[in-house]
Write a protein that holds these residues in place. Sequence first.
Motif, PDB file in Angstrom:
ATOM      1  N   LYS A  63     -20.251 -39.368  33.102  1.00  0.00           N
ATOM      2  CA  LYS A  63     -20.253 -37.585  33.333  1.00  0.00           C
ATOM      3  C   LYS A  63     -20.199 -37.076  31.503  1.00  0.00           C
ATOM      4  CE  LYS A  63     -18.474 -36.555  38.315  1.00  0.00           C
ATOM      5  NZ  LYS A  63     -18.293 -36.479  38.909  1.00  0.00           N
ATOM      6  N   VAL A  64     -21.366 -36.210  31.801  1.00  0.00           N
ATOM      7  CA  VAL A  64     -21.325 -35.150  30.094  1.00  0.00           C
ATOM      8  C   VAL A  64     -21.142 -33.909  31.346  1.00  0.00           C
ATOM      9  CG1 VAL A  64     -23.596 -35.363  30.327  1.00  0.00           C
ATOM     10  CG2 VAL A  64     -22.352 -34.865  28.351  1.00  0.00           C
ATOM     11  N   PHE A  84     -22.727 -43.937  23.864  1.00  0.00           N
ATOM     12  CA  PHE A  84     -23.196 -42.672  25.297  1.00  0.00           C
ATOM     13  C   PHE A  84     -23.413 -41.867  23.987  1.00  0.00           C
ATOM     14  CE2 PHE A  84     -23.160 -39.813  28.690  1.00  0.00           C
ATOM     15  CZ  PHE A  84     -24.417 -39.295  28.601  1.00  0.00           C
ATOM     16  N   TYR A  87     -24.694 -44.622  31.728  1.00  0.00           N
ATOM     17  CA  TYR A  87     -23.438 -45.141  30.974  1.00  0.00           C
ATOM     18  C   TYR A  87     -22.178 -45.506  32.200  1.00  0.00           C
ATOM     19  CZ  TYR A  87     -24.874 -46.155  26.065  1.00  0.00           C
ATOM     20  OH  TYR A  87     -25.186 -46.675  25.264  1.00  0.00           O
ATOM     21  N   LYS A 108     -28.805 -36.478  30.904  1.00  0.00           N
ATOM     22  CA  LYS A 108     -29.100 -37.050  32.668  1.00  0.00           C
ATOM     23  C   LYS A 108     -29.244 -38.366  32.676  1.00  0.00           C
ATOM     24  CE  LYS A 108     -30.123 -35.244  37.183  1.00  0.00           C
ATOM     25  NZ  LYS A 108     -30.594 -34.699  38.112  1.00  0.00           N
ATOM     26  N   TYR A 146     -12.183 -36.282  26.456  1.00  0.00           N
ATOM     27  CA  TYR A 146     -13.432 -36.421  26.512  1.00  0.00           C
ATOM     28  C   TYR A 146     -13.804 -36.229  25.231  1.00  0.00           C
ATOM     29  CZ  TYR A 146     -11.984 -31.374  25.015  1.00  0.00           C
ATOM     30  OH  TYR A 146     -11.827 -30.254  24.600  1.00  0.00           O
ATOM     31  N   ILE A 185     -18.397 -35.752  26.397  1.00  0.00           N
ATOM     32  CA  ILE A 185     -19.287 -37.421  26.929  1.00  0.00           C
ATOM     33  C   ILE A 185     -17.057 -37.190  28.306  1.00  0.00           C
ATOM     34  CG2 ILE A 185     -18.709 -40.132  27.092  1.00  0.00           C
ATOM     35  CD1 ILE A 185     -20.917 -39.158  24.505  1.00  0.00           C
ATOM     36  N   SER A 198     -25.896 -40.820  30.973  1.00  0.00           N
ATOM     37  CA  SER A 198     -25.147 -40.381  31.575  1.00  0.00           C
ATOM     38  C   SER A 198     -25.035 -41.516  33.103  1.00  0.00           C
ATOM     39  CB  SER A 198     -25.163 -39.281  32.393  1.00  0.00           C
ATOM     40  OG  SER A 198     -23.822 -39.113  33.309  1.00  0.00           O
ATOM     41  N   GLU A 199     -26.332 -41.470  33.542  1.00  0.00           N
ATOM     42  CA  GLU A 199     -26.177 -42.669  34.848  1.00  0.00           C
ATOM     43  C   GLU A 199     -26.131 -44.044  34.445  1.00  0.00           C
ATOM     44  OE1 GLU A 199     -30.366 -41.478  36.728  1.00  0.00           O
ATOM     45  OE2 GLU A 199     -28.781 -39.598  37.728  1.00  0.00           O
ATOM     46  N   TYR A 221     -14.571 -39.454  29.734  1.00  0.00           N
ATOM     47  CA  TYR A 221     -13.600 -40.566  29.691  1.00  0.00           C
ATOM     48  C   TYR A 221     -12.652 -40.797  30.486  1.00  0.00           C
ATOM     49  CZ  TYR A 221     -12.438 -40.659  25.039  1.00  0.00           C
ATOM     50  OH  TYR A 221     -11.809 -40.173  23.684  1.00  0.00           O
TER      51      TYR A 221
END
Length: 495
Positions: A376-377, A408, A373, A367, A347, A392, A370-371, A394
């Motif tokens: 999830k965050v 992001f 890229y 939000k 993260y 974030i 997030s969608e 990943y």
Amino acid sequence: MKMPEPEQAILDQLPELHRRLSNLLGEDGLVTTEHGRKVFESDGLTAYKQSPMIVALPSTTSQVSDVLKICDEMNIKVVPRGAGTSLSGGALPLADGLMLGLSRLNRILDIDYDNRCAVVECGVTNLGITNAVSEDGFYYAPDPSSQIACTIGGNVAENSGGVHCLKYGLTTNNILGVKLILMSGEILEIGGKYLQESDYDLLGLITGSEGLLGVVTEVTVRILPKPDTVHAMLIGFGDVESAGACVSETIASGIIPAGMEMMDNIAINAAEDYCHAGYPRDAAAILIAEFDGITSEVDYFIDRVSKIAKKLNATSIAISKSEEERNGFWAGRKAAFPAVGRISPDYYCMDGSIPRKKLPEILKRMKELSEQYGLKVANVFHAGDGNLHPLILYDANIPGELIKAEDFGADILKLCVQMGGALTGEHGVGVEKRDLMPEMFTKDDLNQQERLKCAFDPKHRLNPGKMFPELHRCAELGKVHVHGGKLLFPEIPRF
């Protein structure tokens, strides 16, 4: 990030540097092996790594001064390092530079209850200060989540905060003086147990300067008496916007909690799995609000905030009935970062700040990002003062995901600035946000900041490569000097 190539001329000086430092510190005061130096290759921002050329481990202020004198004479770059908990790459070493490890300066030199202060060396941990004075009914207010490990010298460098900074302020509001060593080895004492004279606020300048101006070896900190009563509230909400609105309305009504923290559903469940803090798993967001003071005042504030939360359709409200329960409320928040580390291979922890009233808007925009890229965050932040810590999620094993996470994060920070906030609240600029500085500052702003850097470190040998997107020669900016603890500016042209 591509690291600069080592300067061969500097590497050629390594044997002589090693000889002079070993005479000063002994062989046990140096780390020279490849394996040993690898320990220092990164700080908390582990995406960037680079082993230092050599590591020096002084144990006194005098030794720090002498190490810097040697490096200044030999034109060696120096990167100071405390516990290495920085999350912005502030302690990222250089392949042709010396890493100055300060962990051995770990003594508490004086506790003065009459003047409500303590003098500690830079390697004393944040929590160690409170532990030293706790039995006598005192504590040190700033409390970063890493307080068990992070050191007071690093706290000064980054102007660290913590969950209680809403009421008690950041590091800069809780220190009275520092002992600062310049790159030349000169020792400056700034402030102390007395009220600072009306002049340039050098203490404010040093705090948050990220090791670019000098090396702090001693700090005089304020200590506070423990409050009579402390209670925490744990409030659940069905949507993050309502939680953000509760923060804004609470502060707007004139109530200043000791701390006010917010976590979204991803962070809630990660923390609950990690330490079983008793958080409502179905809540979209929770607020943890703490109040301290006399009992009647605490009870009054809890009642007021309960009414605000109910008006905003809070799904649950719990009030701590014991010290154990209060600590339980905070346990998940304090452990949020490692907890999130269990649900994602990697993260990226961001740090920006916004006006409190912008909380609902920034959460909505994050939000959407997030969608966009596909990452999830998890949101964990100091809601009371608008200091965001989006995590974030990943996987660095997937090609391109780290770059995507960085992009992001950069977009989040740009949003913070656009909303009237700042690039950082407490983690600092380091290398992480260095190239985003023009988003917040004009070229003239940056030049003026660099002139101050020149005053303390004219050859740019202290922690180079951090904070500024590009460095100019001091002569181009107009030299500024430090003399006798005062800043001396050249004549400023009038237009």
